[in-house]
Scaffold this motif. Structure first.
Motif, PDB file in Angstrom:
ATOM      1  N   ASP A   9      15.103  19.628  35.802  1.00 49.32           N
ATOM      2  CA  ASP A   9      15.538  20.105  37.135  1.00 49.32           C
ATOM      3  C   ASP A   9      16.586  19.141  37.697  1.00 49.32           C
ATOM      4  O   ASP A   9      16.288  17.991  38.069  1.00 49.32           O
ATOM      5  N   ASN A  12      15.959  17.627  41.168  1.00 52.72           N
ATOM      6  CA  ASN A  12      14.992  16.547  41.233  1.00 52.72           C
ATOM      7  C   ASN A  12      15.592  15.243  40.708  1.00 52.72           C
ATOM      8  O   ASN A  12      15.320  14.169  41.229  1.00 52.72           O
ATOM      9  N   ASP A  57       8.907  14.202  33.745  1.00 49.21           N
ATOM     10  CA  ASP A  57       8.464  15.526  34.218  1.00 49.21           C
ATOM     11  C   ASP A  57       7.608  16.153  33.125  1.00 49.21           C
ATOM     12  O   ASP A  57       7.724  15.818  31.952  1.00 49.21           O
ATOM     13  N   ASN A  59       6.771  19.836  32.922  1.00 47.95           N
ATOM     14  CA  ASN A  59       7.152  21.209  32.583  1.00 47.95           C
ATOM     15  C   ASN A  59       8.627  21.313  32.249  1.00 47.95           C
ATOM     16  O   ASN A  59       9.449  21.485  33.127  1.00 47.95           O
ATOM     17  N   THR A  89       5.488  15.064  38.523  1.00 49.71           N
ATOM     18  CA  THR A  89       5.399  16.518  38.342  1.00 49.71           C
ATOM     19  C   THR A  89       5.207  17.216  39.676  1.00 49.71           C
ATOM     20  O   THR A  89       4.666  16.648  40.633  1.00 49.71           O
ATOM     21  N   SER A  90       5.661  18.498  39.683  1.00 53.66           N
ATOM     22  CA  SER A  90       5.448  19.294  40.883  1.00 53.66           C
ATOM     23  C   SER A  90       4.067  19.935  40.861  1.00 53.66           C
ATOM     24  O   SER A  90       3.601  20.462  41.841  1.00 53.66           O
ATOM     25  N   SER A  91       3.412  19.851  39.658  1.00 53.57           N
ATOM     26  CA  SER A  91       2.099  20.479  39.530  1.00 53.57           C
ATOM     27  C   SER A  91       1.074  19.725  40.346  1.00 53.57           C
ATOM     28  O   SER A  91       1.037  18.498  40.373  1.00 53.57           O
ATOM     29  N   LEU A  92       0.195  20.517  40.999  1.00 56.99           N
ATOM     30  CA  LEU A  92      -0.898  19.895  41.744  1.00 56.99           C
ATOM     31  C   LEU A  92      -2.214  20.057  40.963  1.00 56.99           C
ATOM     32  O   LEU A  92      -3.270  19.734  41.455  1.00 56.99           O
ATOM     33  N   ASP A  96      -3.913  18.579  34.823  1.00 58.17           N
ATOM     34  CA  ASP A  96      -2.802  17.720  34.387  1.00 58.17           C
ATOM     35  C   ASP A  96      -3.124  16.260  34.673  1.00 58.17           C
ATOM     36  O   ASP A  96      -2.839  15.381  33.849  1.00 58.17           O
ATOM     37  N   HIS A 111       2.845  13.078  42.268  1.00 58.90           N
ATOM     38  CA  HIS A 111       3.274  14.440  42.611  1.00 58.90           C
ATOM     39  C   HIS A 111       4.646  14.395  43.257  1.00 58.90           C
ATOM     40  O   HIS A 111       4.936  13.534  44.072  1.00 58.90           O
ATOM     41  N   LYS A 112       5.497  15.338  42.834  1.00 56.09           N
ATOM     42  CA  LYS A 112       6.837  15.443  43.437  1.00 56.09           C
ATOM     43  C   LYS A 112       6.684  15.852  44.905  1.00 56.09           C
ATOM     44  O   LYS A 112       5.751  16.599  45.218  1.00 56.09           O
ATOM     45  N   PRO A 113       7.553  15.500  45.756  1.00 55.33           N
ATOM     46  CA  PRO A 113       8.691  14.603  45.487  1.00 55.33           C
ATOM     47  C   PRO A 113       8.274  13.127  45.495  1.00 55.33           C
ATOM     48  O   PRO A 113       7.289  12.791  46.142  1.00 55.33           O
TER      49      PRO A 113
END
Lengths: 125, 852
Positions: A9, A12, A57, A59, A89-92, A96, A111-113
């Protein structure tokens, strides 16, 4: 401090790079749009190329974060002794987080950001 | 004067005559005796006168003397005779008497002359003759004189010789001595004869055969001397002896020696000759070969050197026994180092010469194999006997004449008899009422056809049902039988019971303890197609199971039967028609009075319908599980992809607060923030699309759609891009091909695939796409969509190809939603899609769509 950011991304990458630069302009930051590109830089650069911190990252197409970690394992102690890897990662998803703990190479999951407080803490370690 | 002269003369005669002159009275007494008597007999005249003359004669001669006197008196003549008279000192004196009877005077006038000298000469002559006779008889058998040509001139033959050869001397006289010689010995005889002419020495020729008159050849030893020059003899003097007996003994000895040697050397058994100390004086080849030694290694060494030490005492003891004069035989198990475990049979025979034992012959036979064979035979005989004894069925054998040859103990139990006297008895004498009955008929048939018989029959005498198996053989018949009276009664009872069971609609099967069907009801026949007749006596399982029957379950069933417990089971069976069906079965054992199982009762039901419903349920739940998993995946991906732009918005807006508003970075950050917001919007738009497709399942609007038309419409919408990259597309679909589908979805499928083909075309060649109808049936249509693009690694992509937001070409712009939608659209229409791809060669999709 030498820092790699690996993420497909571009937004990001822009965000993280600038946030780190904002905190300390002396950081030597390299960004990679894929795990394969970063892996190649590590394999060809020798020990000198190994950064202090990698933001990874999960994904991503072709080679995701996990696969990157698997590919890194054969490089052995030269990575684990000199470099900390943070999953960014943006995943919550809790799965993961759990999985990331199975990798000895991973120092933590963020966790992003990426926030300025995170950056200060990591750099101070 | 004359008278006086006569008297003087008489006196002189009586005084000097060497003969004894005497006068003997009629009664036999000496009256007057001349002087010679004292010299002849040692008596004086006075001593003799008055004695009875006959008393002086030894008793054996008296009769002759008296007879002579009587004849002299009666015949009135002169009589002469000879006899002995005993002298004064007991000596016998032979006398020659001349007697005259003087009638007038009445007395005998006798003159006796001493004839001792004559007797001595005669006796000497007789002795000489006898000696010669004995010498001839005991010395040479034949003495002969030959002329210079070898012809007989004179022959003297001993009696034994004459007997042996059968010739008298006169038969041989004049013949050539060589004419009787055996042709094989002729050479030597002629040689000897020739030598005789050259020398005066005594020549000896032994072992020459002469022909006897019987034609028999006799061995003769001859000594000859040439006396032709001797003027007193003028002949060849030959003396021969018949040595046939000696020669034959000698030959016999030779032969027996050879025979002994041959027996010794060629004996397959080991033979040794040992002295008292056990030393081997001789050993035959068999021994040497057994011991793997050479002769010289063995001779003059004790046998114990060749035996393991533990065997030595036994052999030594037995040798001692043999030396005590008796034959000894024994068996010994010996473990040799090389030859291993051996069983030896040993015979030791003493050899006695002149009453002394000079050695012992040991004959040793390796009987290991015989022993083993013997043991095996013994063991087998025992086993056979054990088998006979242990046959729990009653058992007997009959010979071909229907006589009993064997009965076992169970026979007596079943038949309630003591069969000890049956052996040799005619079976139909023992059971006369069965002659020509069922048993007889079946046995006869078995013997005549040579095939075994198996039958059940009722024995009247005991009111018993017997099950009989009879096996014919060369010797006759082996018969096994068991009492099945109980079983038959139970069967009759079961038949009654089965009347009840026949009324139920379920299948009912009654099995005996060996799981063979005794009875099945109509329900069974309805369900399986097999009738009672087809099943009876068989294990129904053998008819009903098939390829889909669960093996493990069959194993479990067998175990349950063996345990003798109730159980139930569901398993696939096959009807007589071959049709597969599900069977539910409850099995219960039935116990007899003795507590052991006599039967099993199985109640069966066709549960195919239920099983199919179950199978559908399983299938449905599997589908649900899959859907649920898909949903989880979907949620994960969506949350991730939805949160990514949100995180960017959050981060970028935070960054904005930290940088100078006039800087270029501020501008850039702001524009990125805007971009992030747009991406967020796109993801939400995608979500809407996807959810619409997913929701459309089941209530999708469908109409008749022309497949070729839809493909061409998609092609037209991308025409500009295609031309831009120089690509060509061929559509090979029948113009009339149509199916019930959703127009928009089908268009979307072609559009997405085509768009992907353009996007991921190879940079090295112009794009070529082929859309082709592969198959068209009543059920559905398969269309292939193939390009020559860059392809992807199937190994890595595999299950991710159609996943939402999965991408394989990072260098090319894409969201990873196209193929997800293609799959979703097709599945919404009840179809599906598969893919095959190769990096650098191209990708081929197979699209399947149902007709209705």
């Amino acid at each position: 401090m030498k820092i790699f950011i690996i993420d497909d991304d571009d937004l990001n990458l822009f965000l993280t790079e600038n946030l780190l630069a904002l905190e300390d302009a002396t950081h030597e930051i390299k960004t990679f749009l894929s795990g394969t590109a970063a892996l190649e830089a590590l394999q060809t650069g020798g020990e000198a190329a190994v950064p202090d911190i990698i933001f990874l990252d999960l994904n991503m197409p072709v080679m995701d974060g996990w696969e990157f970690l698997e590919a890194l394992a054969p490089l052995g102690p030269s990575i684990s002794e000199r470099c900390r890897i943070y999953v960014l990662t943006s995943s919550l998803s809790a799965s993961d987080t759990t999985r990331s703990k199975e990798y000895a190479l991973v120092s933590g999951l963020i966790h992003k950001p990426l926030k300025i407080e995170d950056v200060r803490e990591l750099v101070s370690q | 004067m004359e008278e006086k002269g006569n008297r003087i003369m008489l006196h002189h005669v009586l005084r000097y005559s060497p003969d004894m002159i005497c006068v003997i009275a009629e009664g036999g007494r000496f009256m007057q005796v001349s002087h010679a008597c004292s010299q002849m007999l040692g008596y004086t005249e006075e001593e003799l006168e008055g004695l009875s003359a006959i008393d002086l004669v030894p008793p054996r001669d008296r009769a002759l003397a008296q007879e002579s006197l009587r004849s002299a008196r009666e015949g009135n003549t002169e009589t002469q005779f000879e006899n002995s008279v005993i002298g004064k000192h007991g000596q016998q004196v032979p006398l020659h008497w001349t007697v005259v009877w003087l009638e007038e005077e009445g007395y005998f006038f006798c003159v006796a002359r001493d004839i001792s000298a004559r007797w001595r000469v005669e006796k000497e002559m007789r002795r000489k003759e006898a000696v010669q006779r004995v010498l001839v008889d005991h010395g040479s058998d034949m003495q002969a004189l030959l002329d210079e040509n070898g012809n007989y001139l004179y022959v003297a033959v001993a009696e034994s010789y004459e007997k042996a050869f059968g010739y008298r001397a006169d038969q041989i006289m004049g013949r050539s001595s060589l004419s009787l010689v055996h042709p094989d010995d002729m050479g030597r005889a002629e040689q000897a004869f020739a030598r005789l002419h050259q020398t005066q020495e005594l020549i000896q020729v032994s072992d020459v055969r002469f022909r006897a008159s019987s034609g028999e050849w006799r061995w003769v030893e001859t000594r000859a001397s040439n006396q032709l020059a001797n003027s007193d003899v003028q002949a060849i003097v030959v003396s021969s002896r018949d040595i046939t007996d000696r020669k034959q003994d000698q030959l016999k000895l030779q032969e027996s020696q050879q025979r002994y040697r041959s027996l010794f050397d060629n004996n397959p058994s080991m033979v040794l000759f040992q002295d008292e100390a056990g030393t081997i004086l001789d050993a035959n080849p068999a021994f040497l070969s057994f011991m793997a030694r050479r002769r010289e290694e063995v001779l003059n060494r004790p046998l114990s050197d060749f035996l393991p030490s533990e065997a030595v005492p036994l052999f030594r003891q037995k040798l001692k026994e043999a030396f005590s004069g008796s034959d000894v035989s024994f068996e010994a198990e010996v473990i040799f180092r090389e030859q291993g475990h051996r069983v030896l049979s040993v015979v030791k025979v003493p050899l006695s010469v002149a009453g002394r034992i000079v050695g012992v012959h040991a004959v040793i036979r390796d009987i290991t194999e015989e022993t083993q064979a013997h043991k095996t035979v013994e063991r087998q005989a025992k086993r056979l006997s054990t088998i006979f004894e242990s046959i729990t069925d009653a058992f007997c054998t009959l010979d071909r004449n229907w006589n009993f040859t064997y009965t076992n103990p169970a026979f007596d139990n079943v038949m309630h008899v003591d069969s000890s006297g049956f052996i040799g008895k005619f079976a139909w004498d023992v059971y006369p009422e069965e002659e020509n009955g069922v048993f007889h008929r079946e046995y006869r048939r078995a013997v005549e056809t040579g095939e075994s018989a198996r039958f059940q029959a009722h024995l009247e005498r005991l009111d018993k049902w017997l099950e009989v198996r009879a096996f014919p053989s060369e010797e006759g018949l082996s018969v096994y039988f068991s009492d099945i009276t109980g079983r038959v009664q139970q069967r009759q009872e079961l038949e009654k019971l089965s009347l009840v069971a026949s009324k139920t609609s379920n299948s009912v099967v009654i099995l005996d303890a060996q799981r063979q069907a005794e009875w099945v009801n109509e329900g069974f026949t309805r369900m399986t197609g097999y009738t009672l007749e087809e099943v009876i006596g068989k294990n129904p399982r053998d008819l009903l199971i098939g390829p889909d029957t669960d093996k493990a379950e069959l194993q479990r069933i067998s175990e349950k039967f063996a345990e003798g417990v109730s159980f139930n089971t569901n398993l696939v069976n096959y009807r007589k028609s071959g049709e597969r069906f599900w069977l539910a079965m409850d099995v219960s054992p039935v116990f007899g009075t003795a507590g052991c199982i006599t039967h099993f009762v199985a109640i069966q039901k066709d549960i195919t319908f239920r099983k199919e419903a179950e199978a559908n349920l399983v299938k449905m739940s599997q589908a649900l599980y899959q859907q649920n998993k898909d949903l989880e995946q979907f949620t994960y991906i969506v949350s991730h992809n939805l949160r990514a732009p949100v995180a960017n918005v959050l981060g970028l807006s935070d960054l904005l607060t930290r940088i100078d508003k006039g800087s270029s970075l501020f501008e850039k950050t702001l524009s990125n923030l805007n971009l992030s917001a747009h991406r967020l919007d796109t993801v939400l738009g995608d979500l809407n699309t996807i959810l619409t497709v997913r929701d459309s399942k089941g209530n999708l609007e469908r109409e008749e759609v022309n497949v070729r038309l839809k493909a061409q419409q998609a092609l037209a919408s991308l025409q500009e891009l295609l031309e831009g990259c120089g690509g060509t597309v061929t559509v090979d679909i029948d113009e009339d091909l149509s199916l019930r589908a959703n127009k928009a979805y089908l268009y979307s499928v072609f559009h997405n695939l085509l768009s992907n083909a353009i996007k991921y075309r190879s940079r090295e060649r112009n794009l070529q796409v082929q859309i082709k109808c592969e198959s068209d049936s009543e059920q559905g249509v398969t269309v292939s969509f193939a390009d020559n693009g860059s392809g992807f690694d199937m190994e890595r992509a595999r299950d991710k190809v159609f996943r939402l937001y999965s991408r394989f070409h990072p260098e090319i712009e894409g969201k990873g939603i196209g193929l997800y939608l293609v799959k979703a659209h097709l599945e919404a229409m009840g179809g599906g899609i598969e893919v095959a791809s190769e990096v650098g060669a191209g990708t081929r999709f197979l699209i399947y769509l149902p007709k209705a």
